[in-house]
Design an enzyme around this catalytic site. Structure first.
Site, PDB file in Angstrom:
ATOM      1  N   ASP A 112     -63.318 -84.917 -66.504  1.00  0.00           N
ATOM      2  CA  ASP A 112     -62.465 -85.584 -65.597  1.00  0.00           C
ATOM      3  C   ASP A 112     -62.155 -84.888 -64.348  1.00  0.00           C
ATOM      4  O   ASP A 112     -61.197 -85.337 -63.413  1.00  0.00           O
ATOM      5  CB  ASP A 112     -61.408 -85.971 -66.376  1.00  0.00           C
ATOM      6  CG  ASP A 112     -60.549 -84.869 -67.024  1.00  0.00           C
ATOM      7  OD1 ASP A 112     -60.825 -83.717 -66.546  1.00  0.00           O
ATOM      8  OD2 ASP A 112     -59.327 -84.749 -67.663  1.00  0.00           O
TER       9      ASP A 112
ATOM     10  N   ARG B  26     -54.844 -75.372 -40.434  1.00  0.00           N
ATOM     11  CA  ARG B  26     -54.631 -75.867 -39.202  1.00  0.00           C
ATOM     12  C   ARG B  26     -53.453 -77.052 -39.220  1.00  0.00           C
ATOM     13  O   ARG B  26     -53.161 -77.591 -38.107  1.00  0.00           O
ATOM     14  CB  ARG B  26     -55.930 -76.924 -39.012  1.00  0.00           C
ATOM     15  CG  ARG B  26     -56.986 -75.868 -38.621  1.00  0.00           C
ATOM     16  CD  ARG B  26     -58.119 -76.671 -37.837  1.00  0.00           C
ATOM     17  NE  ARG B  26     -58.940 -77.314 -39.047  1.00  0.00           N
ATOM     18  CZ  ARG B  26     -60.250 -77.878 -39.065  1.00  0.00           C
ATOM     19  NH1 ARG B  26     -60.648 -78.324 -37.886  1.00  0.00           N
ATOM     20  NH2 ARG B  26     -60.642 -78.335 -40.140  1.00  0.00           N
TER      21      ARG B  26
ATOM     22  N   ASP C  89     -60.019 -73.895 -26.703  1.00  0.00           N
ATOM     23  CA  ASP C  89     -58.796 -74.428 -26.644  1.00  0.00           C
ATOM     24  C   ASP C  89     -57.576 -73.424 -26.345  1.00  0.00           C
ATOM     25  O   ASP C  89     -57.857 -72.231 -26.248  1.00  0.00           O
ATOM     26  CB  ASP C  89     -58.531 -75.349 -27.692  1.00  0.00           C
ATOM     27  CG  ASP C  89     -58.526 -74.504 -29.177  1.00  0.00           C
ATOM     28  OD1 ASP C  89     -58.168 -73.273 -29.032  1.00  0.00           O
ATOM     29  OD2 ASP C  89     -59.001 -74.842 -30.113  1.00  0.00           O
TER      30      ASP C  89
ATOM     31  N   LYS D 195     -58.879 -78.321 -24.621  1.00  0.00           N
ATOM     32  CA  LYS D 195     -59.149 -79.469 -25.625  1.00  0.00           C
ATOM     33  C   LYS D 195     -58.095 -80.190 -26.126  1.00  0.00           C
ATOM     34  O   LYS D 195     -56.827 -79.931 -25.892  1.00  0.00           O
ATOM     35  CB  LYS D 195     -59.635 -78.498 -26.820  1.00  0.00           C
ATOM     36  CG  LYS D 195     -60.152 -79.357 -27.979  1.00  0.00           C
ATOM     37  CD  LYS D 195     -60.828 -78.462 -29.015  1.00  0.00           C
ATOM     38  CE  LYS D 195     -59.491 -78.398 -30.013  1.00  0.00           C
ATOM     39  NZ  LYS D 195     -60.159 -77.555 -31.244  1.00  0.00           N
TER      40      LYS D 195
ATOM     41  N   THR E  21     -66.991 -78.908 -37.660  1.00  0.00           N
ATOM     42  CA  THR E  21     -67.891 -79.593 -37.487  1.00  0.00           C
ATOM     43  C   THR E  21     -68.924 -79.475 -35.994  1.00  0.00           C
ATOM     44  O   THR E  21     -69.924 -79.840 -35.933  1.00  0.00           O
ATOM     45  CB  THR E  21     -67.294 -81.408 -36.745  1.00  0.00           C
ATOM     46  OG1 THR E  21     -66.573 -81.014 -35.515  1.00  0.00           O
ATOM     47  CG2 THR E  21     -66.493 -81.744 -37.795  1.00  0.00           C
TER      48      THR E  21
ATOM     49  N   GLY F 264     -67.774 -79.739 -32.968  1.00  0.00           N
ATOM     50  CA  GLY F 264     -67.368 -80.554 -31.994  1.00  0.00           C
ATOM     51  C   GLY F 264     -66.675 -79.941 -30.979  1.00  0.00           C
ATOM     52  O   GLY F 264     -66.900 -79.953 -29.433  1.00  0.00           O
TER      53      GLY F 264
HETATM   54  C1  R5P Z   1     -58.806 -75.622 -33.699  1.00  0.00           C
HETATM   55  O1  R5P Z   1     -57.723 -75.548 -33.123  1.00  0.00           O
HETATM   56  C2  R5P Z   1     -59.595 -74.751 -34.390  1.00  0.00           C
HETATM   57  O2  R5P Z   1     -59.260 -73.413 -33.709  1.00  0.00           O
HETATM   58  C3  R5P Z   1     -61.111 -74.934 -34.229  1.00  0.00           C
HETATM   59  O3  R5P Z   1     -61.393 -74.953 -32.861  1.00  0.00           O
HETATM   60  C4  R5P Z   1     -61.539 -76.051 -34.719  1.00  0.00           C
HETATM   61  O4  R5P Z   1     -61.082 -76.449 -35.994  1.00  0.00           O
HETATM   62  C5  R5P Z   1     -63.006 -76.251 -34.937  1.00  0.00           C
HETATM   63  O5  R5P Z   1     -63.413 -77.432 -35.655  1.00  0.00           O
HETATM   64  P1  R5P Z   1     -64.501 -78.452 -35.085  1.00  0.00           P
HETATM   65  O6  R5P Z   1     -65.825 -77.348 -35.251  1.00  0.00           O
HETATM   66  O7  R5P Z   1     -64.642 -79.509 -36.279  1.00  0.00           O
HETATM   67  O8  R5P Z   1     -64.187 -78.899 -33.736  1.00  0.00           O
END
Ligand code: R5P
Length: 310
Positions: free
Chosen positions: A37, A96, A169, A192, A223, A225
């Site tokens: 389960d 995060r 960022d 960002k 990801t 991104g």
């Molecule tokens: C966010 O503020 C973190 O420092 C990373 O920039 C972020 O979590 C990276 O996530 P991803 O690769 O999905 O953009």
């Protein structure tokens, strides 16, 4: 280190083994299973009575399963009369989620901290927390170490003074500054905005990048991104092709590494806080944080200062 026991969850046994080996120990025998389960069951197969226990378990994906495993292992050790339980969580999942970004949303980092403390863990060792305030979610002592010196040592030879250290960022500015200071480089920042868990937008870079090589630094890549957007922005601003990327935590959702190389990443360096994904690209460089973590654990065991490790 005879009074010490190192136990690994299933999140990253190679890292746990490497830490134990640095300490001259083997991993304690331990049975970790899932019921049909989905419930987790664990049994520590050697005595931990009046011993100091190091539980190595980054809360890597699947985050919830690995968090529950950590709690199960801690509860087992506490009920077996361990003297002191130190959780070694090099990657802290949910970090995060460190504030409320809307009404009626949780602060999951705080909720995870509460659960960890309630399980009887006495001390936490972690690495490059997403944001420093997460440490304040715990009442127990937290050793929030950094892999920045380890990463700097790994890239120093290939970085010339023209290189710009880029924070993708505003949250990573302090980390970019730490790297830039050690390498004697300038920094730039890409503003960002996160649209969703898998989508981000980026504005023009702040800082002089035209015609210069760039090295992007972040705490984690999921990801990819964030990094891809940063690269696009840097390219529009005339940065030199062939961006380098370093990050402490390579979370790497499926296809993330391939996305990064397709976007023009020349070098991708991460540590081994998380295991390599099944689709690991051959060009990814991994550097071990086992020596750093083992040094910290040895000093904790001996009651020595960790000051120079932060
Ligand atoms: C966010 O503020 C973190 O420092 C990373 O920039 C972020 O979590 C990276 O996530 P991803 O690769 O999905 O953009």
């Amino acid at each position: 280190m005879d009074d010490f026991v190192v136990i690994s969850g299933t999140a990253n046994p190679p890292l746990a083994r490497a830490i134990a080996a640095e300490l001259g120990l083997s991993l304690a025998k331990c049975r970790i299973e899932r019921f049909p389960d989905g419930e987790v069951t664990v049994e520590v197969e050697q005595s931990v009575r009046q011993r100091q226990v190091f539980l190595v378990q980054p809360t890597a994906p699947p985050v919830n399963d690995h968090l529950v495993e950590l709690i199960a292992l801690a509860d087992a050790c506490r009920r077996a009369a361990a003297d002191w339980i130190t959780a070694v969580v090099p990657y802290f999942g949910y970090a995060r989620a460190d504030r409320r970004k809307a009404r009626r949303v949780p602060i999951m980092a705080r909720a995870a901290a509460n659960v960890i403390e309630a399980s009887g863990i006495d001390h936490l060792v972690t690495l490059d927390l997403h944001s420093p305030q997460v440490e304040g979610f715990f009442e127990i002592p937290v050793e929030s170490l950094t892999a920045v010196p380890t990463l700097v040592d790994a890239v120093r030879e290939r970085v010339d003074p023209q290189t710009v250290i880029v924070s993708p960022d505003f949250g990573a500015v302090e980390r970019a500054n730490a790297l830039a200071r050690r390498l004697g480089c300038d920094i730039a920042i890409v503003p960002k905005r996160r649209v969703s868990g898998s989508e981000v937008e980026a504005g023009e870079p702040i800082g002089r990048v035209e015609g210069r090589p760039c090295l992007i630094v972040d705490d984690m890549i999921s990801t990819g991104g964030t990094i891809v957007k940063a690269i696009e922005t840097l390219q529009r601003a005339g940065a030199r092709d062939g961006v380098r990327v370093v990050a402490t935590h390579g979370v790497f959702a499926a296809g993330a590494q391939q996305r990064l190389f397709a976007a023009g990443v020349e070098e991708l360096l991460v540590t081994d806080t998380l295991p390599a994904p099944a689709d690991e690209a051959p060009d990814v460089r991994r550097i071990s944080v086992a020596p750093l973590l083992a040094t910290a654990l040895r000093r904790l065991a001996l009651g020595e200062s960790l000051r120079d490790l932060f």
